[in-house]
Design an enzyme around this catalytic site. Structure first.
Site, PDB file in Angstrom:
ATOM      1  CB  THR A 152      -0.910  -0.001   1.251  1.00 56.08           C
ATOM      2  OG1 THR A 152      -1.828  -1.105   1.158  1.00 56.08           O
ATOM      3  CG2 THR A 152      -1.703   1.294   1.359  1.00 56.08           C
ATOM      4  CB  SER A 153       0.787   4.315   0.411  1.00 56.36           C
ATOM      5  OG  SER A 153       1.182   5.659   0.313  1.00 56.36           O
ATOM      6  CB  SER A 154       5.674   4.033   0.962  1.00 48.16           C
ATOM      7  OG  SER A 154       7.060   3.975   0.766  1.00 48.16           O
TER       8      SER A 154
END
Ligand SMILES: *[C@@H]1O[C@H](CO)[C@@H](O)[C@H](O)[C@H]1NC(C)=O
Ligand SMILES: *[C@@H]1O[C@H](CO)[C@@H](O)[C@H](O)[C@H]1NC(C)=O
Ligand SMILES: *[C@@H]1O[C@H](CO)[C@@H](O)[C@H](O)[C@H]1NC(C)=O
Length: 306
Positions: A152-154
């Protein structure tokens, strides 16, 4: 602590296999407790930035287990992604192994910008993750075809980085709100231009970047499952379309969807597929980030039936 016979047996098969300097032994498998998030502190191979290696081994490991690498967001941790997702619980039913890497920096973001992390076996956070993957693959005799990445995300930005730099290790990657491989490339850890959706390239340019990550590699590359929300103001939605341009180019596919399904897997997401290798899920009004869809992930990984 109960060690499954299968784990010990596969450990024996893997006895003394050498993975980038780390010697993997049967005792290493026997030493990992089951059904609890555990940090591996033995030498598991090259880890120049000191990525934390956390793993969850279910009570009963499947005879031919799969491996899932589950990668947290900025300010997150191995522990947070372990408790915030259901992969570990599901592993008790399906017998797969989970690796939760822990970012080495205080902010908990992954290095998705340095040359080292972007290139195969060159260093950076990606090499630390690759080493724990190779170590676990050797210990439990798990091939690339049964090794999967989700983040997720990074951790989704790292999904793109890892898929570019280590296409030989995984067969499916799921990115919940990421950016293309090398979009963050540069001297600073945070790349505002990319995050804001202002790094626009042609499919060929994006594809060339991926091909430069591991020059000469001709083996299979991971199928890419790309999620994004149209209301994402951390990693703006152009990054979704740029990811699709990149990976369709890598697979020599058109950027025009092969299929489009509205409200799939549910509203407000639409699903677009590109050949069999690239899938997009764009959520109308969804911000940063789309929630993890573990069941769908496991279906893409071939662990759960459709
Ligand atoms: C990273 O690679 C780019 C492209 O090859 C090069 O221009 C740049 O100097 C490199 N950066 C560092 C810090 O080595
Ligand atoms: C890419 O796809 C096109 C159109 O289907 C085809 O003509 C071409 O040979 C393919 N190139 C590669 C490298 O597979
Ligand atoms: C999904 O498709 C419908 C029908 O074409 C469209 O109205 C809607 O805007 C699409 N949603 C997204 C997020 O693209």
């Amino acid at each position: 602590m109960k060690i499954s016979a299968v784990a010990v047996l596969t450990g024996l098969v893997a006895f003394a296999r050498t993975v980038l300097g780390a010697t993997v032994t049967a005792s290493a498998a026997a030493a990992v407790p089951t059904s609890t998030l555990t940090q591996i502190t033995t030498n598991f191979g090259s880890n120049p930035t000191g990525v934390g290696f956390w793993t969850y081994i279910p009570h009963t490991v499947a005879q031919t287990p799969s491996l899932i690498i589950a990668v947290h967001y900025c300010s997150g941790s191995a522990q947070a992604y372990y408790s915030g997702t259901t992969y570990a619980q599901l592993s008790e039913t399906y017998g797969f192994i989970v690796i939760y890497p822990n970012a080495p920096t205080a902010g908990g973001c992954w290095d998705v910008a340095s040359n080292a992390t972007l290139l195969h076996n060159a260093g950076g956070d990606s090499l630390g993750i690759a080493s724990m993957v190779r170590y676990t693959q050797a210990l439990y005799n798990i091939p690339q075809a049964r090794t999967f990445y989700t983040g997720t995300s990074s951790g989704a930005m790292m999904a793109n980085v890892f898929s570019g730099a280590y296409p030989d290790l995984i067969s499916v990657a799921v990115a919940y709100a990421g950016v293309p491989y090398a979009c963050f490339a540069g001297p600073t850890a945070w790349n505002t231009q990319c995050a804001d959706g202002d790094v626009i390239k042609t499919p060929q340019q994006w594809g060339d970047l991926v091909r430069s990550a591991y020059p000469g590699y001709t083996g299979p590359r991971p199928k890419m499952i790309l999620w994004h929300g149209t209301a994402d103001t951390t990693l703006y939605p152009p990054n979704f379309y740029e990811e699709i341009k990149q990976w369709t180019n890598v697979f020599n596919l058109s950027t025009t969807p092969t299929t489009t399904l509205v409200n799939t897997p549910a509203a407000p997401y639409n699903e677009t597929t590109y050949g069999t290798e690239v899938v997009g899920y764009l959520g109308a009004g969804v911000g940063h980030t789309p929630p993890v869809h573990e069941t769908l992930d496991l279906q893409y990984f071939g662990i759960m039936p459709w």
